[in-house]
Motif scaffolding. Structure first.
Motif, PDB file in Angstrom:
ATOM      1  N   GLN A 155       0.920  -1.148  -0.083  1.00 14.45           N
ATOM      2  CA  GLN A 155       0.032  -0.052   0.003  1.00 14.45           C
ATOM      3  C   GLN A 155       1.002   1.270  -0.113  1.00 14.45           C
ATOM      4  O   GLN A 155       0.167   2.376   0.195  1.00 14.45           O
ATOM      5  CB  GLN A 155      -0.917  -0.036   1.286  1.00 14.45           C
ATOM      6  CG  GLN A 155      -2.150  -0.998   1.047  1.00 14.45           C
ATOM      7  CD  GLN A 155      -2.716  -1.004   2.383  1.00 14.45           C
ATOM      8  OE1 GLN A 155      -2.335  -0.692   3.396  1.00 14.45           O
ATOM      9  NE2 GLN A 155      -4.015  -1.651   2.243  1.00 14.45           N
ATOM     10  N   HIS A 156       2.244   1.219  -0.140  1.00  8.56           N
ATOM     11  CA  HIS A 156       3.026   2.397  -0.224  1.00  8.56           C
ATOM     12  C   HIS A 156       2.955   3.116   1.027  1.00  8.56           C
ATOM     13  O   HIS A 156       3.233   4.194   1.193  1.00  8.56           O
ATOM     14  CB  HIS A 156       2.812   3.032  -1.426  1.00  8.56           C
ATOM     15  CG  HIS A 156       2.909   2.727  -2.883  1.00  8.56           C
ATOM     16  ND1 HIS A 156       3.909   2.138  -3.387  1.00  8.56           N
ATOM     17  CD2 HIS A 156       1.810   2.398  -3.721  1.00  8.56           C
ATOM     18  CE1 HIS A 156       3.685   1.701  -4.560  1.00  8.56           C
ATOM     19  NE2 HIS A 156       2.409   1.830  -4.507  1.00  8.56           N
ATOM     20  N   LEU A 157       3.171   2.085   2.012  1.00 10.05           N
ATOM     21  CA  LEU A 157       3.341   2.747   3.599  1.00 10.05           C
ATOM     22  C   LEU A 157       4.536   2.201   4.128  1.00 10.05           C
ATOM     23  O   LEU A 157       4.523   2.225   5.471  1.00 10.05           O
ATOM     24  CB  LEU A 157       2.059   2.500   4.335  1.00 10.05           C
ATOM     25  CG  LEU A 157       0.460   2.861   3.758  1.00 10.05           C
ATOM     26  CD1 LEU A 157      -0.702   2.426   4.453  1.00 10.05           C
ATOM     27  CD2 LEU A 157       0.420   4.402   3.786  1.00 10.05           C
ATOM     28  N   GLY A 158       5.523   2.119   3.499  1.00 11.14           N
ATOM     29  CA  GLY A 158       6.585   1.220   4.056  1.00 11.14           C
ATOM     30  C   GLY A 158       7.667   2.262   4.749  1.00 11.14           C
ATOM     31  O   GLY A 158       8.560   1.664   5.537  1.00 11.14           O
ATOM     32  N   GLY A 159       7.617   3.544   4.461  1.00 11.01           N
ATOM     33  CA  GLY A 159       8.190   4.420   5.190  1.00 11.01           C
ATOM     34  C   GLY A 159       9.481   5.113   4.351  1.00 11.01           C
ATOM     35  O   GLY A 159      10.272   5.949   4.781  1.00 11.01           O
ATOM     36  N   TRP A 160       9.519   4.678   3.045  1.00 12.93           N
ATOM     37  CA  TRP A 160      10.335   5.414   2.111  1.00 12.93           C
ATOM     38  C   TRP A 160       9.628   6.341   1.424  1.00 12.93           C
ATOM     39  O   TRP A 160       8.677   6.331   0.869  1.00 12.93           O
ATOM     40  CB  TRP A 160      10.827   4.322   1.313  1.00 12.93           C
ATOM     41  CG  TRP A 160      11.493   3.178   1.832  1.00 12.93           C
ATOM     42  CD1 TRP A 160      12.700   3.170   2.378  1.00 12.93           C
ATOM     43  CD2 TRP A 160      10.708   1.934   1.894  1.00 12.93           C
ATOM     44  NE1 TRP A 160      12.741   1.841   2.998  1.00 12.93           N
ATOM     45  CE2 TRP A 160      11.758   0.999   2.583  1.00 12.93           C
ATOM     46  CE3 TRP A 160       9.825   1.427   1.434  1.00 12.93           C
ATOM     47  CZ2 TRP A 160      11.391  -0.321   3.029  1.00 12.93           C
ATOM     48  CZ3 TRP A 160       9.441  -0.093   1.964  1.00 12.93           C
ATOM     49  CH2 TRP A 160      10.294  -0.740   2.605  1.00 12.93           C
ATOM     50  N   ASP A 161      10.298   7.738   1.183  1.00 15.56           N
ATOM     51  CA  ASP A 161       9.602   8.670   0.426  1.00 15.56           C
ATOM     52  C   ASP A 161      10.613   9.259  -0.606  1.00 15.56           C
ATOM     53  O   ASP A 161      11.581   9.944  -0.167  1.00 15.56           O
ATOM     54  CB  ASP A 161       9.280   9.877   1.195  1.00 15.56           C
ATOM     55  CG  ASP A 161       8.554  10.844   0.819  1.00 15.56           C
ATOM     56  OD1 ASP A 161       8.350  10.961  -0.589  1.00 15.56           O
ATOM     57  OD2 ASP A 161       7.700  11.551   1.350  1.00 15.56           O
ATOM     58  N   ARG A 162      10.370   8.900  -1.856  1.00 15.51           N
ATOM     59  CA  ARG A 162      11.477   9.417  -2.950  1.00 15.51           C
ATOM     60  C   ARG A 162      11.559  10.864  -3.069  1.00 15.51           C
ATOM     61  O   ARG A 162      12.408  11.286  -3.628  1.00 15.51           O
ATOM     62  CB  ARG A 162      11.294   8.756  -4.227  1.00 15.51           C
ATOM     63  CG  ARG A 162       9.781   8.903  -4.856  1.00 15.51           C
ATOM     64  CD  ARG A 162       9.580   8.038  -6.017  1.00 15.51           C
ATOM     65  NE  ARG A 162       8.182   8.224  -6.623  1.00 15.51           N
ATOM     66  CZ  ARG A 162       7.745   7.785  -7.687  1.00 15.51           C
ATOM     67  NH1 ARG A 162       8.328   6.997  -8.359  1.00 15.51           N
ATOM     68  NH2 ARG A 162       6.535   7.705  -8.061  1.00 15.51           N
ATOM     69  N   ASP A 163      10.411  11.730  -2.615  1.00 16.72           N
ATOM     70  CA  ASP A 163      10.674  13.042  -2.426  1.00 16.72           C
ATOM     71  C   ASP A 163      11.651  13.454  -1.629  1.00 16.72           C
ATOM     72  O   ASP A 163      12.142  14.470  -1.732  1.00 16.72           O
ATOM     73  CB  ASP A 163       9.087  13.542  -2.404  1.00 16.72           C
ATOM     74  CG  ASP A 163       8.208  13.630  -3.352  1.00 16.72           C
ATOM     75  OD1 ASP A 163       8.436  13.184  -4.709  1.00 16.72           O
ATOM     76  OD2 ASP A 163       6.991  13.872  -2.859  1.00 16.72           O
ATOM     77  N   VAL A 164      11.773  12.713  -0.557  1.00 13.95           N
ATOM     78  CA  VAL A 164      13.061  12.913   0.163  1.00 13.95           C
ATOM     79  C   VAL A 164      14.093  12.643  -0.082  1.00 13.95           C
ATOM     80  O   VAL A 164      15.269  13.186  -0.017  1.00 13.95           O
ATOM     81  CB  VAL A 164      12.549  12.583   1.884  1.00 13.95           C
ATOM     82  CG1 VAL A 164      13.242  12.801   2.830  1.00 13.95           C
ATOM     83  CG2 VAL A 164      11.002  13.128   2.098  1.00 13.95           C
ATOM     84  N   SER A 165      14.095  11.192  -0.294  1.00 20.05           N
ATOM     85  CA  SER A 165      15.488  10.413  -0.367  1.00 20.05           C
ATOM     86  C   SER A 165      16.027   9.892  -1.949  1.00 20.05           C
ATOM     87  O   SER A 165      16.979   9.360  -2.100  1.00 20.05           O
ATOM     88  CB  SER A 165      15.788   9.454   0.615  1.00 20.05           C
ATOM     89  OG  SER A 165      14.626   8.467   0.518  1.00 20.05           O
ATOM     90  N   GLY A 166      14.925  10.273  -2.827  1.00 15.28           N
ATOM     91  CA  GLY A 166      15.211   9.687  -4.147  1.00 15.28           C
ATOM     92  C   GLY A 166      14.662   8.156  -4.167  1.00 15.28           C
ATOM     93  O   GLY A 166      14.451   7.652  -3.332  1.00 15.28           O
ATOM     94  N   ASP A 167      14.581   7.694  -5.472  1.00 15.25           N
ATOM     95  CA  ASP A 167      14.253   6.476  -5.855  1.00 15.25           C
ATOM     96  C   ASP A 167      15.361   5.242  -6.011  1.00 15.25           C
ATOM     97  O   ASP A 167      16.151   5.551  -6.891  1.00 15.25           O
ATOM     98  CB  ASP A 167      13.497   6.228  -7.114  1.00 15.25           C
ATOM     99  CG  ASP A 167      12.656   5.255  -7.341  1.00 15.25           C
ATOM    100  OD1 ASP A 167      13.291   4.146  -6.960  1.00 15.25           O
ATOM    101  OD2 ASP A 167      11.604   5.007  -7.898  1.00 15.25           O
ATOM    102  N   PRO A 168      15.554   4.444  -5.009  1.00 13.99           N
ATOM    103  CA  PRO A 168      16.555   3.612  -4.975  1.00 13.99           C
ATOM    104  C   PRO A 168      16.822   2.667  -6.337  1.00 13.99           C
ATOM    105  O   PRO A 168      17.878   2.204  -6.748  1.00 13.99           O
ATOM    106  CB  PRO A 168      16.419   2.962  -4.022  1.00 13.99           C
ATOM    107  CG  PRO A 168      15.240   2.804  -3.415  1.00 13.99           C
ATOM    108  CD  PRO A 168      14.760   4.032  -3.642  1.00 13.99           C
ATOM    109  N   ASN A 169      15.489   2.453  -6.919  1.00 16.63           N
ATOM    110  CA  ASN A 169      15.499   1.445  -7.948  1.00 16.63           C
ATOM    111  C   ASN A 169      16.128   2.467  -9.345  1.00 16.63           C
ATOM    112  O   ASN A 169      16.284   1.731 -10.266  1.00 16.63           O
ATOM    113  CB  ASN A 169      14.106   1.282  -8.264  1.00 16.63           C
ATOM    114  CG  ASN A 169      13.588   0.123  -7.399  1.00 16.63           C
ATOM    115  OD1 ASN A 169      13.941   0.235  -6.022  1.00 16.63           O
ATOM    116  ND2 ASN A 169      12.671  -0.403  -7.936  1.00 16.63           N
TER     117      ASN A 169
END
Length: 428
Positions: A161-175
């Motif tokens: 549900q995209h509630l895992g705690g990662w926010d690419r607006d903050v830290s970018g997309d690791p993929n």
């Protein structure tokens, strides 16, 4: 604009583009993407598949959309009351003759397959959605780093549900951080999934899990590895055997970064970027090596035709041997947080808008990566459609999210729906 910025910006806006589905006209990014329009787009318009006069609005909308943006390959499939009533291929290039069965990268439409695979494992008693992902996978950071303690609260529910705690607006997309991960871990390109996981195991979460909706490709990368660990099969084989084979969907596969499958279209973009496939740093066309299709598998790696996708969408209409009613309930369940101000939320692999005054829902997903823009929609009125194109950027500045409003316009203009069913023609 640098390629990395371009990739992250447009994928970040994915949810915004889809807000309008089932409501008003789509919201565009207005990002001003750059690409040249082929001079012969109007002169070389070609269509394949059975023409259906009553549904000519879909052809007209696709023609206008593609020619205005210089898109060289497109495809549409439409179902009504579970029947495939339209399957068309479109091209504006003398080098292409897109068929209804041609294969396109579908980008983030892949997420509905990954979520369904997890739900299938739950249905079969092999998983629980309340299990923390760190209880299933080895989440070990590089030497000298400590894993964020909040990993222990990231359940499969939160992951999907995209509630895992990662926010690419903050830290970018690791993929899409291949070079950074390679340098940080001292590992060569092309990366493995385990490299991305090890890198992220050493990073602090951006927010407490379960407190903020933030679209996460990395969460679905992890889900793919859960499927492999629990099933004992490769991610691709599990999806093919347990989900696609019962529906007679035989063409779908994980796409390659450079090579093409038989029947797969080509992909267009003016952008270039450094390759992530080796350590040479050479400049490549954006769709062919500026990102790794291997890394994207469970969050964006599948290739499919539009008929394949509406066949897949039909599976969600009713309980079946693939997903029973309990499993479908999991897919549509409202998350603990993250309901958008416009009324939609992210379920398990689908964006969902409950229909006012009824028990139905409109569900959809968009997909976007260099060389690809895709849309899959299911409506509360018994319609579904898939629209695929082989480009997401051009000099016109026009939004590719406009394909949403274009398809709704075509559907709303149909005066009488055909009674035929083309599914037997494409699935046997």
């Amino acid at each position: 604009m640098k390629e990395k910025t371009f990739v992250e910006l447009s994928r970040r806006n994915l949810g915004k583009l889809a807000v309008a589905t089932g409501a008003t006209a789509a919201v565009g990014t207005g990002a001003g993407y750059l690409i040249g329009r082929p001079a012969d787009a109007a002169a070389t318009w070609k269509t394949t598949g059975t023409a259906v006069p009553a549904l000519a609005g879909f052809d007209n909308q696709m023609k206008a959309f593609m020619q205005a943006r210089g898109v060289t390959a497109g495809q549409v499939a439409v179902t009504y009351k579970g029947r495939l009533v339209l399957a068309r291929g479109y091209s504006t290039s003398t080098a292409l003759a897109v068929q209804p069965t041609s294969l396109f990268r579908i980008a983030s439409l892949s997420k509905s397959f990954t979520a369904a695979a997890i739900v299938k494992l739950v249905q079969d008693g092999k998983l629980s959605l309340s299990t923390p992902v760190a209880n299933i996978l080895d989440i070990t950071p590089a030497s000298g780093l400590t894993r964020d303690s909040r990993w222990s609260t990231i359940t499969l529910w939160k992951l999907l549900q995209h509630l895992g705690g990662w926010d690419r607006d903050v830290s970018g997309d690791p993929n899409f951080k291949d070079a950074i991960i390679s340098r940080t871990l001292g590992v060569p390109l092309e990366l493995q999934h385990a490299d991305v996981i090890k890198y992220m195991a050493g990073q602090k979460l951006d927010v407490n899990p379960g407190t903020k909706y933030a679209y996460s490709n990395f969460g679905y990368l992890l889900a793919g590895r859960v499927i492999e660990k629990v099933s004992g099969l490769s991610y691709e084989n599990y999806v093919k055997q347990k989900l696609l084979a019962p529906l007679k969907i035989k063409r779908m596969a994980l796409g390659y970064t450079i090579a093409k499958h038989s029947g797969e279209t080509s992909y267009d973009s003016q952008y270039t970027g450094p390759t992530v496939l080796d350590m040479t740093g050479k400049t490549v066309a954006a769709p062919y090596g500026s990102f790794s299709m291997r890394i994207q598998d469970a969050n964006g790696g599948w290739i499919a035709s539009a008929p394949d996708l509406v066949r897949w969408a039909k599976m969600f209409d009713a309980s079946s041997s693939v997903l029973n009613s309990t499993s479908l309930g999991h897919v549509w369940a409202k998350p603990s947080t993250g309901v958008n101000a416009d009324g939609w939320y992210y379920g398990l692999g689908w964006q969902i808008r409950p229909v006012t005054g009824g028990t139905g829902r409109n569900t959809w997903h968009t997909g976007s990566m260099p060389g690809t823009y895709t849309l899959l929609v299911r409506t509360s009125g018994g319609l579904s459609w898939a629209a695929l194109v082989n480009r997401r950027d051009d000099t016109s500045g026009k939004s590719y999210g406009d394909i949403d409003a274009a398809m709704w316009t075509a559907a709303n203009g149909v005066k009488s729906w055909p009674t035929h069913d083309l599914f037997p023609q494409y699935f046997s």
